[in-house]
Design a protein around this motif. Structure first.
Motif, PDB file in Angstrom:
ATOM      1  N   PRO A 107       0.839  -1.244  -0.065  1.00 51.79           N
ATOM      2  CA  PRO A 107       0.015   0.136  -0.002  1.00 51.79           C
ATOM      3  C   PRO A 107       1.025   1.350  -0.073  1.00 51.79           C
ATOM      4  O   PRO A 107       0.362   2.314  -0.284  1.00 51.79           O
ATOM      5  CB  PRO A 107      -0.844  -0.108   1.227  1.00 51.79           C
ATOM      6  CG  PRO A 107       0.038  -1.207   2.266  1.00 51.79           C
ATOM      7  CD  PRO A 107       0.688  -1.869   1.181  1.00 51.79           C
ATOM      8  N   CYS A 108       2.107   1.097   0.300  1.00 50.64           N
ATOM      9  CA  CYS A 108       3.214   2.541   0.477  1.00 50.64           C
ATOM     10  C   CYS A 108       3.530   2.719  -1.055  1.00 50.64           C
ATOM     11  O   CYS A 108       4.296   3.980  -1.134  1.00 50.64           O
ATOM     12  CB  CYS A 108       4.105   2.029   1.180  1.00 50.64           C
ATOM     13  SG  CYS A 108       3.520   1.595   2.692  1.00 50.64           S
ATOM     14  N   VAL A 109       3.145   1.770  -2.321  1.00 48.35           N
ATOM     15  CA  VAL A 109       4.045   1.933  -3.307  1.00 48.35           C
ATOM     16  C   VAL A 109       2.828   2.150  -4.427  1.00 48.35           C
ATOM     17  O   VAL A 109       1.810   1.672  -4.410  1.00 48.35           O
ATOM     18  CB  VAL A 109       4.858   0.794  -3.641  1.00 48.35           C
ATOM     19  CG1 VAL A 109       5.512   0.846  -5.034  1.00 48.35           C
ATOM     20  CG2 VAL A 109       5.851   0.519  -2.597  1.00 48.35           C
ATOM     21  N   LEU A 110       3.213   3.067  -5.482  1.00 49.52           N
ATOM     22  CA  LEU A 110       2.244   3.234  -6.565  1.00 49.52           C
ATOM     23  C   LEU A 110       2.042   1.870  -7.319  1.00 49.52           C
ATOM     24  O   LEU A 110       2.973   1.053  -7.565  1.00 49.52           O
ATOM     25  CB  LEU A 110       2.540   4.541  -7.479  1.00 49.52           C
ATOM     26  CG  LEU A 110       2.787   5.891  -6.885  1.00 49.52           C
ATOM     27  CD1 LEU A 110       3.136   6.935  -7.746  1.00 49.52           C
ATOM     28  CD2 LEU A 110       1.198   6.123  -6.495  1.00 49.52           C
ATOM     29  N   CYS A 142       3.553   2.418   6.523  1.00 49.60           N
ATOM     30  CA  CYS A 142       4.118   3.384   5.276  1.00 49.60           C
ATOM     31  C   CYS A 142       4.680   4.445   5.955  1.00 49.60           C
ATOM     32  O   CYS A 142       4.709   5.016   7.068  1.00 49.60           O
ATOM     33  CB  CYS A 142       3.173   3.897   4.383  1.00 49.60           C
ATOM     34  SG  CYS A 142       2.092   2.465   3.712  1.00 49.60           S
ATOM     35  N   PRO A 143       6.139   4.773   5.293  1.00 44.66           N
ATOM     36  CA  PRO A 143       6.813   5.826   5.795  1.00 44.66           C
ATOM     37  C   PRO A 143       6.141   7.179   5.682  1.00 44.66           C
ATOM     38  O   PRO A 143       6.300   7.894   6.818  1.00 44.66           O
ATOM     39  CB  PRO A 143       8.072   6.044   4.813  1.00 44.66           C
ATOM     40  CG  PRO A 143       7.965   4.531   4.330  1.00 44.66           C
ATOM     41  CD  PRO A 143       6.636   4.013   4.128  1.00 44.66           C
ATOM     42  N   LYS A 144       5.208   7.351   4.916  1.00 49.14           N
ATOM     43  CA  LYS A 144       4.330   8.535   4.664  1.00 49.14           C
ATOM     44  C   LYS A 144       2.829   8.092   4.794  1.00 49.14           C
ATOM     45  O   LYS A 144       2.517   6.986   4.445  1.00 49.14           O
ATOM     46  CB  LYS A 144       4.580   9.553   3.220  1.00 49.14           C
ATOM     47  CG  LYS A 144       6.009   9.931   3.371  1.00 49.14           C
ATOM     48  CD  LYS A 144       6.040  10.785   2.031  1.00 49.14           C
ATOM     49  CE  LYS A 144       7.558  11.342   1.947  1.00 49.14           C
ATOM     50  NZ  LYS A 144       7.587  12.109   0.426  1.00 49.14           N
ATOM     51  N   ARG A 145       2.045   9.084   5.324  1.00 48.17           N
ATOM     52  CA  ARG A 145       0.522   8.734   5.190  1.00 48.17           C
ATOM     53  C   ARG A 145       0.003   8.551   3.978  1.00 48.17           C
ATOM     54  O   ARG A 145       0.218   9.374   3.188  1.00 48.17           O
ATOM     55  CB  ARG A 145      -0.193   9.663   5.990  1.00 48.17           C
ATOM     56  CG  ARG A 145      -1.620   9.589   6.471  1.00 48.17           C
ATOM     57  CD  ARG A 145      -2.306  10.628   7.248  1.00 48.17           C
ATOM     58  NE  ARG A 145      -3.722  10.046   7.279  1.00 48.17           N
ATOM     59  CZ  ARG A 145      -4.574  10.170   6.466  1.00 48.17           C
ATOM     60  NH1 ARG A 145      -4.180  10.974   5.286  1.00 48.17           N
ATOM     61  NH2 ARG A 145      -6.096   9.898   6.675  1.00 48.17           N
ATOM     62  N   VAL A 146      -0.643   7.236   3.922  1.00 48.95           N
ATOM     63  CA  VAL A 146      -1.665   6.909   2.638  1.00 48.95           C
ATOM     64  C   VAL A 146      -2.996   6.737   3.152  1.00 48.95           C
ATOM     65  O   VAL A 146      -3.331   6.059   3.819  1.00 48.95           O
ATOM     66  CB  VAL A 146      -1.083   5.711   2.014  1.00 48.95           C
ATOM     67  CG1 VAL A 146      -1.641   5.614   0.620  1.00 48.95           C
ATOM     68  CG2 VAL A 146       0.332   5.815   1.772  1.00 48.95           C
ATOM     69  N   SER A 147      -3.933   7.616   2.466  1.00 52.89           N
ATOM     70  CA  SER A 147      -5.218   7.556   2.711  1.00 52.89           C
ATOM     71  C   SER A 147      -6.058   6.140   2.321  1.00 52.89           C
ATOM     72  O   SER A 147      -5.497   5.473   1.666  1.00 52.89           O
ATOM     73  CB  SER A 147      -5.941   8.697   2.325  1.00 52.89           C
ATOM     74  OG  SER A 147      -6.049   8.562   0.824  1.00 52.89           O
TER      75      SER A 147
END
Length: 233
Positions: A107-110, A142-147
């Motif tokens: 979920p952290c990657v496109l 994830c390192p950055k928040r992902v909605s």
């Protein structure tokens, strides 16, 4: 002052017998779980999952013990690939097994990088079973928040890209934790693959197609336990 009465010998014997019975029952349950698979009369089509953690697998032995198909882990996210996939794919086909591929969604990657990673590993072959996308990792790592909306969008993009590559609808392999957090089974109309050892789970809102009925099956086909899977009749 009256002395305390010591427990009688028969009481200690009963306690010891109960403890022994509990130990035997626990040992039997442990053994049974490691060797249990659903009855073929109820689930005629059965198979297994083979990953890098499984180690070398003997696919002819897997076929001999009742597997009709095998799903092989091919890729994870945008960068990881199972180094055994190509060899496992050839060996499984040679053993007469139907073969499917699994991609682990990150979920952290496109989606674009993930689908490219999958396409690099998995050939375009009509004989290939519908590919599965394993949904296990939550975005809270994830390192950055992902909605949640972004995850659903990227997952749908990945589904479309993998289906374009393989020419077949994907199967969503959903863990209880992922389903509890994102409720994907209610949002995306794809066949479902659920998991729970021994008892068929009910956490998905729609009927399932595949069920991982035993996550730790000991077999002669591999040194490490296998994930055993059945198909809804």
């Amino acid at each position: 002052m009256a002395r305390k009465r010591r427990p009688r010998g028969w009481l200690w014997r009963i306690i010891a017998a109960l403890v022994l019975m509990a130990g035997v029952a626990a040992l039997w349950l442990w053994w049974d779980i490691q060797h249990w698979t659903p009855q073929e009369a109820a689930f005629p089509d059965q198979g297994a999952v083979v990953t890098s953690q499984t180690g070398p697998a003997d696919f002819r032995t897997l076929s001999a013990i009742g597997a009709d198909f095998v799903y092989l882990e091919a890729s994870t996210g945008a960068g990881h690939r199972d180094s055994r996939f190509t060899a496992n794919y050839a060996a499984a086909r040679e053993a007469g097994l139907q073969v499917g591929a699994i991609h682990r969604f990150d979920p952290c990657v496109l989606a674009d990088g993930q689908s490219a990673n999958f396409a690099t590993m998995v050939p375009r072959e009509k004989a290939l079973l519908p590919s599965a996308i394993a949904l296990t990792r939550l975005a809270d790592t994830c390192p950055k928040r992902v909605s949640d909306a972004a995850i659903e969008s990227e997952l749908m993009t990945l589904i479309n890209q993998i289906e374009h590559h393989t020419g077949k609808p994907v199967i969503l392999k959903i863990t209880p934790e992922f389903e509890d957090h994102y409720a994907i089974s209610a949002k995306l109309e794809r066949n479902l693959w659920v998991q729970q050892t021994r008892f068929a789970p009910s956490y998905a809102v729609r009927p399932w197609l595949l069920w991982s009925a035993n996550a730790h099956l000991q077999t002669a086909a591999a040194e490490e336990p296998l994930e055993w899977v059945v198909v809804q009749p």
